[in-house]
Design a protein around this motif. Structure first.
Motif, PDB file in Angstrom:
ATOM      1  N   TYR A  47       0.834  -1.202   0.000  1.00 44.51           N
ATOM      2  CA  TYR A  47       0.000   0.000   0.000  1.00 44.51           C
ATOM      3  C   TYR A  47       0.870   1.254   0.000  1.00 44.51           C
ATOM      4  CZ  TYR A  47      -5.072  -0.192   0.056  1.00 44.51           C
ATOM      5  OH  TYR A  47      -6.381  -0.263  -0.323  1.00 44.51           O
ATOM      6  N   THR A  48       1.923   1.220   0.788  1.00 45.44           N
ATOM      7  CA  THR A  48       2.835   2.365   0.820  1.00 45.44           C
ATOM      8  C   THR A  48       3.467   2.583  -0.548  1.00 45.44           C
ATOM      9  OG1 THR A  48       3.330   1.900   3.146  1.00 45.44           O
ATOM     10  CG2 THR A  48       4.831   3.371   1.979  1.00 45.44           C
ATOM     11  N   ASN A  49       3.946   1.507  -1.139  1.00 48.25           N
ATOM     12  CA  ASN A  49       4.589   1.617  -2.452  1.00 48.25           C
ATOM     13  C   ASN A  49       3.618   2.112  -3.523  1.00 48.25           C
ATOM     14  OD1 ASN A  49       6.960   0.647  -1.336  1.00 48.25           O
ATOM     15  ND2 ASN A  49       6.560  -1.475  -1.911  1.00 48.25           N
ATOM     16  N   ALA A  50       2.332   1.779  -3.345  1.00 51.35           N
ATOM     17  CA  ALA A  50       1.333   2.183  -4.336  1.00 51.35           C
ATOM     18  C   ALA A  50       0.902   3.633  -4.185  1.00 51.35           C
ATOM     19  CB  ALA A  50       0.108   1.284  -4.247  1.00 51.35           C
ATOM     20  N   GLY A  51       1.194   4.279  -3.027  1.00 50.25           N
ATOM     21  CA  GLY A  51       0.833   5.676  -2.880  1.00 50.25           C
ATOM     22  C   GLY A  51       0.308   6.100  -1.528  1.00 50.25           C
ATOM     23  N   ALA A  52       0.139   5.158  -0.576  1.00 52.32           N
ATOM     24  CA  ALA A  52      -0.270   5.562   0.771  1.00 52.32           C
ATOM     25  C   ALA A  52       0.857   6.360   1.414  1.00 52.32           C
ATOM     26  CB  ALA A  52      -0.596   4.337   1.622  1.00 52.32           C
ATOM     27  N   ALA A  53       0.500   7.349   2.208  1.00 53.06           N
ATOM     28  CA  ALA A  53       1.528   8.165   2.862  1.00 53.06           C
ATOM     29  C   ALA A  53       2.360   7.327   3.824  1.00 53.06           C
ATOM     30  CB  ALA A  53       0.870   9.325   3.609  1.00 53.06           C
ATOM     31  N   ALA A  54       1.699   6.430   4.545  1.00 52.41           N
ATOM     32  CA  ALA A  54       2.398   5.563   5.502  1.00 52.41           C
ATOM     33  C   ALA A  54       1.542   4.337   5.777  1.00 52.41           C
ATOM     34  CB  ALA A  54       2.691   6.304   6.799  1.00 52.41           C
ATOM     35  N   SER A  55       2.190   3.270   6.195  1.00 56.09           N
ATOM     36  CA  SER A  55       1.490   2.044   6.574  1.00 56.09           C
ATOM     37  C   SER A  55       2.217   1.411   7.746  1.00 56.09           C
ATOM     38  CB  SER A  55       1.455   1.041   5.414  1.00 56.09           C
ATOM     39  OG  SER A  55       0.792   1.553   4.285  1.00 56.09           O
ATOM     40  N   VAL A  56       1.464   0.682   8.554  1.00 60.21           N
ATOM     41  CA  VAL A  56       2.052  -0.110   9.631  1.00 60.21           C
ATOM     42  C   VAL A  56       1.715  -1.561   9.337  1.00 60.21           C
ATOM     43  CG1 VAL A  56       0.023   0.297  11.126  1.00 60.21           C
ATOM     44  CG2 VAL A  56       2.195  -0.500  12.118  1.00 60.21           C
ATOM     45  N   HIS A  57       2.712  -2.433   9.461  1.00 57.75           N
ATOM     46  CA  HIS A  57       2.527  -3.817   9.046  1.00 57.75           C
ATOM     47  C   HIS A  57       3.534  -4.711   9.758  1.00 57.75           C
ATOM     48  CE1 HIS A  57       5.863  -2.446   6.501  1.00 57.75           C
ATOM     49  NE2 HIS A  57       5.059  -1.463   6.106  1.00 57.75           N
ATOM     50  N   SER A  58       3.246  -6.004   9.791  1.00 59.35           N
ATOM     51  CA  SER A  58       4.138  -6.990  10.387  1.00 59.35           C
ATOM     52  C   SER A  58       4.522  -8.014   9.335  1.00 59.35           C
ATOM     53  CB  SER A  58       3.465  -7.692  11.576  1.00 59.35           C
ATOM     54  OG  SER A  58       3.170  -6.771  12.603  1.00 59.35           O
ATOM     55  N   SER A  59       5.776  -8.379   9.307  1.00 57.63           N
ATOM     56  CA  SER A  59       6.271  -9.333   8.321  1.00 57.63           C
ATOM     57  C   SER A  59       5.981 -10.758   8.776  1.00 57.63           C
ATOM     58  CB  SER A  59       7.776  -9.156   8.132  1.00 57.63           C
ATOM     59  OG  SER A  59       8.462  -9.560   9.313  1.00 57.63           O
ATOM     60  N   PRO A  60       6.005 -11.724   7.859  1.00 52.68           N
ATOM     61  CA  PRO A  60       5.858 -13.132   8.262  1.00 52.68           C
ATOM     62  C   PRO A  60       6.896 -13.541   9.313  1.00 52.68           C
ATOM     63  CG  PRO A  60       5.636 -12.925   5.886  1.00 52.68           C
ATOM     64  CD  PRO A  60       6.068 -11.576   6.385  1.00 52.68           C
ATOM     65  N   SER A  61       8.113 -13.036   9.187  1.00 53.68           N
ATOM     66  CA  SER A  61       9.155 -13.387  10.160  1.00 53.68           C
ATOM     67  C   SER A  61       8.821 -12.857  11.552  1.00 53.68           C
ATOM     68  CB  SER A  61      10.504 -12.827   9.701  1.00 53.68           C
ATOM     69  OG  SER A  61      10.930 -13.445   8.500  1.00 53.68           O
ATOM     70  N   GLN A  62       8.224 -11.657  11.615  1.00 50.28           N
ATOM     71  CA  GLN A  62       7.840 -11.104  12.922  1.00 50.28           C
ATOM     72  C   GLN A  62       6.703 -11.903  13.549  1.00 50.28           C
ATOM     73  OE1 GLN A  62       7.230  -7.094  11.422  1.00 50.28           O
ATOM     74  NE2 GLN A  62       9.045  -6.336  12.474  1.00 50.28           N
ATOM     75  N   ILE A  63       5.753 -12.351  12.725  1.00 50.77           N
ATOM     76  CA  ILE A  63       4.675 -13.204  13.234  1.00 50.77           C
ATOM     77  C   ILE A  63       5.263 -14.522  13.727  1.00 50.77           C
ATOM     78  CG2 ILE A  63       2.529 -14.402  12.654  1.00 50.77           C
ATOM     79  CD1 ILE A  63       2.197 -11.412  12.616  1.00 50.77           C
ATOM     80  N   GLY A  64       6.210 -15.097  12.959  1.00 48.28           N
ATOM     81  CA  GLY A  64       6.834 -16.351  13.356  1.00 48.28           C
ATOM     82  C   GLY A  64       7.624 -16.227  14.641  1.00 48.28           C
ATOM     83  N   GLN A  65       8.309 -15.107  14.819  1.00 50.49           N
ATOM     84  CA  GLN A  65       9.052 -14.883  16.064  1.00 50.49           C
ATOM     85  C   GLN A  65       8.109 -14.878  17.256  1.00 50.49           C
ATOM     86  OE1 GLN A  65      11.346 -11.241  16.200  1.00 50.49           O
ATOM     87  NE2 GLN A  65      11.725 -11.422  18.384  1.00 50.49           N
ATOM     88  N   GLN A  66       6.992 -14.171  17.128  1.00 50.69           N
ATOM     89  CA  GLN A  66       6.028 -14.118  18.228  1.00 50.69           C
ATOM     90  C   GLN A  66       5.444 -15.499  18.501  1.00 50.69           C
ATOM     91  OE1 GLN A  66       3.090 -11.075  17.670  1.00 50.69           O
ATOM     92  NE2 GLN A  66       1.968 -11.569  19.535  1.00 50.69           N
ATOM     93  N   ALA A  67       5.153 -16.259  17.442  1.00 51.28           N
ATOM     94  CA  ALA A  67       4.610 -17.614  17.617  1.00 51.28           C
ATOM     95  C   ALA A  67       5.623 -18.504  18.338  1.00 51.28           C
ATOM     96  CB  ALA A  67       4.241 -18.210  16.259  1.00 51.28           C
TER      97      ALA A  67
END
Length: 315
Positions: free
Chosen positions: A240-260
């Protein structure tokens, strides 16, 4: 005077009373191991592999890994199961055993709640939890406030998959001191007609992850309208950011895996199953071109991320 036989008897009794139990514990401890956790992947796509790798890196006792087509009836009776992705979560809820502690991960919060209601309607307190892929709404709203501190009105849109988020969206906006302008979209609606008045009357627009609303075509129209009316869009992915949103907050698969992996360590250490949760780890991305076009003063994604962490820590 103690004879040789009497002395031997006493030594034997001492061995039985004091030494043999400890020796047996050592022998049994070395031969008997806890049943390994089962990790069920929806498939072996790149994102699932990233979750898988992060879990194996974080978990102190690496889980056994399988895919949906390799599941056996006995797998449903594992003590702890980590399901990665919506399809894996659905299958394990279908096969749910009340003695199993099930963690569904890497799926939207709305999908998890729908699956749980559909497949476990009679379970009063199932040992089932989740790590969502989507961010808490309050985190997105706080990012919106950081992007444009003088904003007074926040626009957004909900579809059939996200209508249940309305109360959280309203309360989060109110807590941030923002008036909410909300549109409801159905597949039959003209999205431009619905979104245009909301964007025109808003200082910021928050995109809710809902495939029933924001497909690729609608997202392009949304970003076009936001630039036309000088309204920053806050997204939920780096795309979304790359497409034109000013900013986005997101979690990567690796971050989800770390928490799991951290959750698995807690369970295996004897702790209780944590409640369903949004990601603990996240990144913020910004689009410098969109920021300049919208006359926003944004330093960096890392600075916004640190500001969010500071707010969430209560400082």
């Amino acid at each position: 005077m103690i004879t040789g036989m009497q002395g031997l008897d006493r030594i034997t009794q001492l061995f039985i009373r004091r030494l043999l139990p400890g020796l047996l514990c050592c022998l049994l401890g070395s031969g008997v191991r806890a049943e390994p956790v089962l990790m069920v992947l929806s498939d072996f796509g790149p994102s699932y592999n990233q979750v898988h790798d992060a879990v194996l890196k974080t978990a102190q006792q690496p889980p056994t890994v399988t895919t949906l087509d390799q599941l056996t009836p006995a797998d449903s009776h594992r003590d702890i199961i980590l399901a990665v992705g919506s399809r894996a979560c659905e299958q394990m809820l279908n096969r749910y055993n009340p003695d199993t502690r099930l963690i569904c991960s890497f799926l939207p919060s709305t999908t998890f709640e729908q699956l749980k209601q559909q497949l476990l309607p009679e379970q009063a307190q199932p040992q089932v939890s989740a790590i969502y892929i989507d961010q808490p709404l309050l985190r997105q709203i706080r990012l919106a406030r950081l992007v444009k501190p003088d904003a007074k009105t926040l626009g957004s849109a909900l579809g059939s998959n996200s209508r249940s988020l309305r109360s959280d969206l309203e309360s989060g906006s109110r807590d941030a001191g923002l008036k909410l302008q909300l549109a409801y979209l159905s597949p039959q609606d003209n999205p431009v007609e619905k979104l245009t008045p909301v964007i025109q009357s808003s200082d910021l627009f928050l995109v809710i992850p809902d495939s029933s609303v924001f497909n690729r075509a609608i997202s392009k129209w949304l970003l076009y309208l936001s630039l036309r009316h000088q309204v920053p869009v806050i997204g939920f992915s780096e795309n979304y950011t790359n497409a034109g949103a000013a900013a986005s907050v997101h979690s990567s698969p690796s971050q989800i895996g770390q928490q799991a992996g951290e959750w698995l360590n807690r369970l295996q250490a004897g702790e209780t199953l944590p409640p369903p949760s949004h990601p603990a780890y996240f990144d913020v991305s910004i689009n410098p071109v969109a920021a300049r076009t919208l006359k926003l003063q944004l330093s960096s994604g890392e600075a916004l991320e640190q500001a969010l962490l500071h707010i969430e820590a209560g400082h």
